[in-house]
Motif scaffolding. Structure first.
Motif, PDB file in Angstrom:
ATOM      1  N   TRP A  33      11.477   4.132  -7.845  1.00  0.00           N
ATOM      2  CA  TRP A  33      11.290   4.590  -9.193  1.00  0.00           C
ATOM      3  C   TRP A  33      10.031   5.458  -9.035  1.00  0.00           C
ATOM      4  N   TRP A  34       8.909   5.134  -8.320  1.00  0.00           N
ATOM      5  CA  TRP A  34       7.964   6.272  -8.039  1.00  0.00           C
ATOM      6  C   TRP A  34       8.341   7.310  -7.380  1.00  0.00           C
ATOM      7  N   GLN A  35       9.096   7.220  -6.392  1.00  0.00           N
ATOM      8  CA  GLN A  35       9.639   8.541  -5.606  1.00  0.00           C
ATOM      9  C   GLN A  35      10.205   9.376  -6.604  1.00  0.00           C
ATOM     10  N   ILE A  36      11.191   8.865  -7.508  1.00  0.00           N
ATOM     11  CA  ILE A  36      11.853   9.778  -8.422  1.00  0.00           C
ATOM     12  C   ILE A  36      10.806  10.531  -9.317  1.00  0.00           C
ATOM     13  N   CYS A  37       9.948   9.611  -9.746  1.00  0.00           N
ATOM     14  CA  CYS A  37       9.116  10.222 -10.876  1.00  0.00           C
ATOM     15  C   CYS A  37       8.081  11.242 -10.092  1.00  0.00           C
ATOM     16  N   ARG A  38       7.910  10.867  -8.908  1.00  0.00           N
ATOM     17  CA  ARG A  38       6.776  11.899  -8.206  1.00  0.00           C
ATOM     18  C   ARG A  38       7.311  13.024  -7.776  1.00  0.00           C
ATOM     19  N   TRP A  39       8.699  13.143  -7.287  1.00  0.00           N
ATOM     20  CA  TRP A  39       9.155  14.462  -6.916  1.00  0.00           C
ATOM     21  C   TRP A  39      10.254  14.861  -7.730  1.00  0.00           C
ATOM     22  N   SER A  40      10.448  14.399  -8.929  1.00  0.00           N
ATOM     23  CA  SER A  40      11.882  14.939  -9.941  1.00  0.00           C
ATOM     24  C   SER A  40      11.529  16.205 -10.257  1.00  0.00           C
ATOM     25  N   SER A  41      10.295  16.709 -10.480  1.00  0.00           N
ATOM     26  CA  SER A  41      10.152  17.883 -10.972  1.00  0.00           C
ATOM     27  C   SER A  41       9.973  19.171  -9.741  1.00  0.00           C
ATOM     28  N   SER A  42       9.891  18.571  -8.606  1.00  0.00           N
ATOM     29  CA  SER A  42      10.078  19.389  -7.443  1.00  0.00           C
ATOM     30  C   SER A  42      11.342  19.941  -7.155  1.00  0.00           C
ATOM     31  N   LYS A  43      11.485  21.187  -6.864  1.00  0.00           N
ATOM     32  CA  LYS A  43      12.750  22.054  -6.701  1.00  0.00           C
ATOM     33  C   LYS A  43      12.812  22.432  -5.302  1.00  0.00           C
ATOM     34  N   LEU A  44      14.004  22.290  -4.684  1.00  0.00           N
ATOM     35  CA  LEU A  44      14.458  22.701  -3.514  1.00  0.00           C
ATOM     36  C   LEU A  44      15.501  23.871  -3.427  1.00  0.00           C
ATOM     37  N   VAL A  45      15.648  24.558  -2.584  1.00  0.00           N
ATOM     38  CA  VAL A  45      16.822  25.537  -2.183  1.00  0.00           C
ATOM     39  C   VAL A  45      17.306  25.251  -0.986  1.00  0.00           C
ATOM     40  N   ALA A  46      18.772  25.227  -1.032  1.00  0.00           N
ATOM     41  CA  ALA A  46      19.467  25.247   0.113  1.00  0.00           C
ATOM     42  C   ALA A  46      20.273  26.404   0.705  1.00  0.00           C
ATOM     43  N   THR A  47      20.254  26.692   1.830  1.00  0.00           N
ATOM     44  CA  THR A  47      21.070  27.995   2.010  1.00  0.00           C
ATOM     45  C   THR A  47      22.422  27.641   2.921  1.00  0.00           C
ATOM     46  N   ILE A  48      23.342  28.318   2.596  1.00  0.00           N
ATOM     47  CA  ILE A  48      24.796  28.040   3.335  1.00  0.00           C
ATOM     48  C   ILE A  48      25.140  29.302   3.859  1.00  0.00           C
ATOM     49  N   GLU A  49      26.000  29.287   4.898  1.00  0.00           N
ATOM     50  CA  GLU A  49      26.547  30.315   5.681  1.00  0.00           C
ATOM     51  C   GLU A  49      27.537  31.111   4.802  1.00  0.00           C
ATOM     52  N   ARG A  50      28.599  30.414   4.400  1.00  0.00           N
ATOM     53  CA  ARG A  50      29.575  31.050   3.525  1.00  0.00           C
ATOM     54  C   ARG A  50      29.243  31.252   1.974  1.00  0.00           C
ATOM     55  N   PRO A  51      29.238  32.544   1.245  1.00  0.00           N
ATOM     56  CA  PRO A  51      28.610  32.789   0.274  1.00  0.00           C
ATOM     57  C   PRO A  51      29.729  32.583  -1.027  1.00  0.00           C
ATOM     58  N   ARG A  77      23.096  30.651  -1.661  1.00  0.00           N
ATOM     59  CA  ARG A  77      21.811  29.652  -2.158  1.00  0.00           C
ATOM     60  C   ARG A  77      22.164  28.925  -3.228  1.00  0.00           C
ATOM     61  N   ILE A  78      21.769  27.722  -3.206  1.00  0.00           N
ATOM     62  CA  ILE A  78      21.853  26.763  -4.107  1.00  0.00           C
ATOM     63  C   ILE A  78      20.574  25.878  -4.355  1.00  0.00           C
ATOM     64  N   TYR A  79      20.229  25.935  -5.849  1.00  0.00           N
ATOM     65  CA  TYR A  79      18.736  25.500  -6.255  1.00  0.00           C
ATOM     66  C   TYR A  79      19.192  23.977  -6.812  1.00  0.00           C
ATOM     67  N   PHE A  80      18.242  22.818  -6.569  1.00  0.00           N
ATOM     68  CA  PHE A  80      18.598  21.583  -6.910  1.00  0.00           C
ATOM     69  C   PHE A  80      17.283  20.596  -7.060  1.00  0.00           C
ATOM     70  N   HIS A  81      17.241  19.683  -7.935  1.00  0.00           N
ATOM     71  CA  HIS A  81      16.311  18.647  -7.881  1.00  0.00           C
ATOM     72  C   HIS A  81      16.709  17.460  -7.022  1.00  0.00           C
ATOM     73  N   VAL A  82      15.655  16.572  -6.441  1.00  0.00           N
ATOM     74  CA  VAL A  82      16.164  15.423  -5.858  1.00  0.00           C
ATOM     75  C   VAL A  82      15.910  14.359  -6.905  1.00  0.00           C
ATOM     76  N   LEU A  83      16.929  13.420  -7.298  1.00  0.00           N
ATOM     77  CA  LEU A  83      16.982  12.417  -8.349  1.00  0.00           C
ATOM     78  C   LEU A  83      16.701  11.148  -7.794  1.00  0.00           C
ATOM     79  N   GLY A  84      17.118  10.958  -6.425  1.00  0.00           N
ATOM     80  CA  GLY A  84      17.039   9.663  -5.744  1.00  0.00           C
ATOM     81  C   GLY A  84      16.158   9.670  -4.707  1.00  0.00           C
ATOM     82  N   SER A  85      16.632   9.109  -3.475  1.00  0.00           N
ATOM     83  CA  SER A  85      15.779   9.164  -2.205  1.00  0.00           C
ATOM     84  C   SER A  85      15.801  10.286  -1.538  1.00  0.00           C
ATOM     85  N   SER A  86      14.743  10.971  -1.197  1.00  0.00           N
ATOM     86  CA  SER A  86      14.851  12.143  -0.251  1.00  0.00           C
ATOM     87  C   SER A  86      15.480  12.049   1.163  1.00  0.00           C
ATOM     88  N   GLU A  87      15.519  10.728   1.471  1.00  0.00           N
ATOM     89  CA  GLU A  87      15.861  10.279   2.749  1.00  0.00           C
ATOM     90  C   GLU A  87      17.475  10.804   2.665  1.00  0.00           C
TER      91      GLU A  87
END
Length: 663
Positions: A33-51, A77-87
């Motif tokens: 629960w702490w990990q979710i609260c701690r990083w839920s507002s942090s955004k990530l971006v993923a790049t893919i080869e096929r657009p 590119r895809i933008y997303f949040h982490v809702l669960g474990s970052s692992e």
């Protein structure tokens, strides 16, 4: 002051977080629960080869299955949040890279940073740097450190920038953005610069949609588009498809008779580790040299199961392999564009198929790739030695119709392709359409499923860079041995100056000043090429020009110091003039003649030593047990033992020694 008011003080809050950050992060793996609260507002971006939309949709579905929430999508590119474990993020296979989103300026980025009134290079760069530095770095860096598992501050960093728009091309270049942002970060955080293997990578991308700044966190260890190879060629997804069609089994011997740069072999060896050995052949020494570099880059992952040989697949008996010695064959046949022509292929294909029929065992499988323009040449090349099991047409590089032929070696003798007046071409048979193993998704998506898990940035450095590091270290040892006493006298612009060594440990120089010493390996013969590649005059001429330029930088001939002029003359003879094929061939001939002169003497000494040892063995007592032991073990027959004993007894009798009693 009341406690709530005290906690609202930023200084107090930061102080409390400094004390509590370590214990909280230590238990964060248990406290989901702490990990979710701690990083839920942090955004990530993923790049893919096929657009394309299909690739974006399937990537988004994969991320959502990993407890992420996709917030936006753009081509590639895809933008997303982490809702669960970052692992769980490491399990993603459809992405090439994941980064922590630091800044996303999507409000008219071109008008804001490039096309505003009065725009100039200096002002544009100042605006870009100001936007980058205004981002919330502390939070993004903490999230990055949690993802890659490394402490803060980073040991080193680099900036990769890309301006992918024609607007403002004359004003701002990608290199200029990287240089200015890197200088600003170095001034603010005092991070050391490391261009080859940094701890942290800051990516700055400016295009029509946005100014995007991210911190590279997780990457594919093998990369995409074959970038894990120093010399890429055929896309690894297509190479994987060809190897998948082979149905490689345990201990199979797999051959690529026209291996080129070895891309097919590397991809097959990486994905089918249970196979026995992968053999690549090619007639062109330069192609074999490039293949050797690629094979070295993946040698640790393939455990040295890829071997390269020089051979001519277009000549019967041209491959240095025995008859029926290969279990599987895969190759990318010449299309007649980059190498040869369509007319040449009508001569080449039948001969290649004849040679493959010789080395491939009966029942073995061959998978061949060519384009549809060579359909007639392929039909003429096939004979009753081959059974066509499958033909799969597809679009290659979105601009060429290609075909994969899956063949099985029949029981008829090889060589019946019509070249000798019998046999002749056969009609195409076998199945067409999708392969049995295809599941409806694209080849790229199926290939991506078999890629390894994402790894933290910094752990994905290819073995090729490690190979460059070893070569650079060898060059540095040669340089230190040759000019050790004058290293401190070298000017800073000299490529051999220790402070300019790009791959030296702890080097913090910028890209404009650093030098990769591996580029000078030919001067000292330190390249350590595993293949005996013939002397390349054009390559040596380039190295000679580089050597002469190096001497001008290190030992200017017009220097006032007479010693410097003497060094220029000395090392010009010792280094630069040796970079010539005629000189090297003459030196090799001299070494061979010197070896030929002493060969008879070495042979005579060897014979005398062997004779002396034999006489000692025959005469010295106590060897009866040794002879009997050798005989009892079955190493020598009884007749040979009797001959040995009779000879020994004769010598002992002549020498007045007691004879043997072995019967």
């Amino acid at each position: 002051m009341a406690l709530p008011e005290l906690l609202q003080d930023p200084a107090v809050a930061n102080c409390l977080w400094g004390y509590l950050e370590g214990p909280i992060l230590a238990c964060s793996r248990q406290c989901r629960w702490w990990q979710i609260c701690r990083w839920s507002s942090s955004k990530l971006v993923a790049t893919i080869e096929r657009p394309g939309e299909s690739s974006l949709r399937k990537c988004a579905e994969e991320l959502e299955s990993l407890q992420c929430k996709v917030t936006d999508q753009l081509p590639g590119r895809i933008y997303f949040h982490v809702l669960g474990s970052s692992e769980l993020l490491a399990a993603a296979r459809s992405v090439e890279m994941m980064g922590v989103l630091l800044l996303r300026h999507s409000d008219d980025p071109l008008g804001t940073f490039l096309t505003f009134p009065g725009a100039s290079t200096e002002i544009c760069l100042r605006k870009i740097v100001a936007a980058v530095m205004s981002a919330e770095w502390s939070k993004a860096l903490r999230f990055w450190a949690a993802l890659v598992g490394r402490p803060l501050p980073p040991k080193s960093f680099r900036v990769k920038a890309k301006r992918s728009t024609k607007v403002g091309k004359a004003l701002v270049s990608s290199d200029a953005i990287a240089e200015e942002v890197g200088a600003a970060l170095n001034e603010r955080f005092n991070w050391p610069v490391e261009l080859r293997n940094p701890d942290l990578e800051v990516r700055v991308q400016l295009n029509q949609e946005e100014l995007l700044v991210s911190l590279t966190a997780l990457v594919q260890p093998l990369g995409s588009r074959g970038c894990y190879l120093t010399h890429p060629g055929l896309h690894p997804a297509i190479a994987w498809v060809l190897a998948r069609c082979l149905d490689i089994r345990a201990k199979d011997v797999v051959l690529d008779p026209l291996c080129g740069r070895g891309v097919l072999l590397c991809e097959a060896a990486l994905n089918w580790p249970h196979a026995g050995i992968f053999i690549g052949c090619d007639l062109d020494p330069e192609q074999l040299h490039l293949a050797a570099v690629n094979v070295r880059g993946v040698a640790k992952m393939t455990r040295g199961r890829v071997q390269l040989l020089r051979g001519n697949a277009g000549l019967v008996g041209g491959l240095p392999l025995a008859d029926a010695s290969v279990d599987k064959v895969l190759t990318d046949l010449p299309f007649g564009k980059q190498f040869g022509s369509l007319e040449d292929n009508r001569w080449l294909y039948p001969r290649v198929l004849m040679e493959l029929a010789r080395v491939l065992r009966v029942g073995g499988r061959a998978v061949l790739l060519t384009n549809q323009q060579n359909r007639q040449a392929m039909q003429e090349a096939l004979s009753d030695s081959w059974v066509v099991e499958h033909r799969r047409s597809f679009r290659l590089f979105v601009k060429m119709d290609a075909c994969i032929y899956v063949l099985r070696r029949g029981g008829s003798p090889g060589g019946s392709s019509g070249l000798d007046g019998y046999g002749g071409p056969v009609k195409f048979g076998g199945a067409t359409g999708l392969f049995a193993w295809e599941d409806g998704s694209t080849w790229h998506e199926q290939w991506a499923k078999h890629r390894p898990a994402l790894v933290p940035f910094g752990q994905s450095q290819s073995a090729t860079n490690m190979g460059q590091l070893r070569v650079s270290q060898r060059v540095r040892s040669h340089v230190d041995g040759a000019i050790k006493d004058i290293l401190d006298k070298l000017p800073e612009k000299c490529p051999f100056h220790p402070q300019r060594d790009l791959l030296a440990q702890g080097n913090q120089q910028s890209s404009g000043q650093s030098v990769c010493l591996a580029d000078y390996c030919d001067i000292f013969g330190a390249c350590a090429d595993p293949l005996d590649v013939p002397c390349d005059a054009s390559k040596l001429q380039q190295q000679k020009n580089r050597c002469e330029k190096l001497l001008l930088q290190c030992f200017p001939p017009g220097a006032e110091d007479q010693q410097i002029r003497r060094w220029h003359s000395h090392y010009s003879r010792k280094w630069c003039k040796e970079l010539d094929c005629d000189v090297r061939n003459h030196r090799e001939e001299e070494e061979l003649r010197a070896l030929t002169k002493i060969s008879p003497l070495l042979a005579m000494i060897s014979f005398m030593c062997l004779a002396a040892f034999a006489v000692m063995l025959l005469l010295i007592g106590g060897t009866d047990d040794l002879i009997f032991f050798i005989y009892e073990c079955g190493f020598i027959p009884h007749s040979l033992m009797r001959s040995w004993v009779n000879t020994r007894d004769g010598l002992r009798k002549y020498a007045g020694l007691p004879i043997s009693h072995i019967s």
